[in-house]
Design an enzyme around this catalytic site. Structure first.
Site, short mmCIF file in Angstrom:
data_model
loop_
_atom_site.label_atom_id
_atom_site.label_comp_id
_atom_site.label_asym_id
_atom_site.label_seq_id
_atom_site.Cartn_x
_atom_site.Cartn_y
_atom_site.Cartn_z
N ASN A 12 1.00 -1.22 0.15
CA ASN A 12 -0.04 0.00 0.12
C ASN A 12 0.86 1.13 -0.08
O ASN A 12 1.43 1.45 1.08
CB ASN A 12 -0.78 0.05 1.19
N LYS A 14 0.13 4.25 -0.30
CA LYS A 14 -0.34 5.68 0.26
C LYS A 14 0.01 6.67 -0.85
O LYS A 14 0.22 6.38 -1.90
CB LYS A 14 0.10 5.82 1.69
N HIS A 98 -9.62 1.31 4.49
CA HIS A 98 -8.56 1.46 5.25
C HIS A 98 -8.51 2.54 6.46
O HIS A 98 -9.42 3.51 6.17
CB HIS A 98 -7.37 2.34 4.31
N GLU A 100 -7.04 4.99 7.45
CA GLU A 100 -6.71 6.47 7.07
C GLU A 100 -8.06 6.92 6.44
O GLU A 100 -8.27 8.17 6.75
CB GLU A 100 -5.48 6.43 6.40
N GLU A 170 -5.88 -4.53 10.65
CA GLU A 170 -4.71 -3.51 10.55
C GLU A 170 -5.02 -2.77 12.08
O GLU A 170 -5.86 -1.71 12.00
CB GLU A 170 -4.72 -2.71 9.54
N GLY A 176 2.01 2.43 10.64
CA GLY A 176 3.34 3.69 10.44
C GLY A 176 3.85 4.07 11.75
O GLY A 176 4.38 5.21 11.80
N SER A 215 3.10 -2.05 10.36
CA SER A 215 4.68 -2.11 10.74
C SER A 215 5.17 -3.23 10.36
O SER A 215 6.02 -3.75 10.89
CB SER A 215 5.09 -1.70 12.20
P1 PGA Z 1 2.67 0.36 7.46
O1 PGA Z 1 1.18 0.64 6.93
O2 PGA Z 1 3.14 -0.82 7.13
O3 PGA Z 1 3.50 1.69 7.02
O4 PGA Z 1 2.58 0.21 9.24
C1 PGA Z 1 0.28 -0.36 6.84
C2 PGA Z 1 -0.74 0.13 6.13
O5 PGA Z 1 -1.61 1.15 6.50
O6 PGA Z 1 -1.57 -0.63 5.43
#
Ligand code: PGA
Length: 254
Positions: A12, A14, A98, A100, A170, A176, A215
């Site tokens: 992903n 982003k 997601h 976000e 998640e 992140g 992460s």
């Molecule tokens: P990350 O994000 O691996 O940077 O923690 C995962 C995601 O948001 O899908």
């Protein structure tokens, strides 16, 4: 009965990337995963780069997708992108719900369910994200939160719709942040999700891919993917670094 589920690693990106970086990243991933035959790999790129991604991946085993989709088919929805448009660019996957999108763009479970259905109606495989915040985990309502997010889809799309979908657990506090859920913490929620689906239909549950996201990196992928109900990963930050992403793909292929 042990179900045989192949693993999936999906990047992903982003809101990251650019024509030059994407070219280097995708070429490296193609080369670095060429010998890996057991698992499936995909990248979810920003909309403007789907054409470039299609050009670079079309003759490879790596699939691609988008990170969001409109719940509507067409019309006066300035700035939106429909599922049919994603199909035009060869997408197989699209991320739905997601955290976000839920937190920053106000997508509630109802909207996410509409997006999930719009994606499937166009032939895409939605990657449905669920997960709790730190406050919710500390209040011991992780299962309740995840159940609500999952039930919204099951009620709206029906249990059989999960056959043509992928789930991603998640935990918001792990995205992140560098704070990965322990394999045990993740496995507990994955098993909870699978049991909840199994209560409707055991076969659908046995075949359902449930990815872990938050992460994931080369150094922790192997122990996460060794858990019985973790069927791969949704990878944010580490999907932008070719060597990291390839190492995660290798861990899934083992
Ligand atoms: P990350 O994000 O691996 O940077 O923690 C995962 C995601 O948001 O899908």
């Amino acid at each position: 009965m042990m179900a045989m589920r192949s693993k999936l690693v999906a990047g992903n990106w982003k809101m990251h990337g650019g024509m030059v970086q994407n070219q280097a990243l995708l070429s490296a991933i193609v080369m670095g995963t060429a010998a890996l035959r057991k698992a499936d790999f995909a990248v979810c790129a920003p909309y403007p780069y789907l054409s470039q991604t299609q050009t670079l991946l079309r003759d490879t085993p790596i699939r691609w997708g988008a990170q969001n989709v409109s719940q509507y088919d067409k019309g006066a929805y300035t700035g939106e992108v429909s599922a049919a448009m994603l199909v035009d660019f060869g997408c197989r996957y699209v991320i739905a719900g997601h955290s976000e999108r839920r937190a920053l763009y106000g997508e509630d479970s109802h909207t996410v369910a509409l997006k999930f259905k719009a994606a499937q109606a166009a032939g895409l495989i939605p990657i449905l994200c669920v997960g709790e915040t730190l406050d919710q985990r500390e209040a011991a309502i992780t299962e309740q939160v995840v159940a609500e997010q999952l039930d919204a889809i099951i009620e709206s799309a029906g249990i059989n719709a999960l056959v043509q979908s992928v789930l991603a657990y998640e935990p918001v506090w792990a995205i992140g942040t560098g704070k990965t859920a322990t394999p045990g913490q993740a496995q507990d929620v994955h098993a909870f999700i699978r049991d909840r689906v199994a209560a409707h239909n055991p076969e659908v549950a046995a075949g359902l891919k449930i990815l872990y996201g938050g992460s994931v990196k080369a150094s922790n992928a192997e122990e996460l993917f060794a858990m019985p109900d973790i069927d791969g990963g949704l990878i944010g930050g580490a999907s932008l670094v070719a060597d990291e992403f390839i190492a995660i793909c290798r861990a899934a292929n083992n």
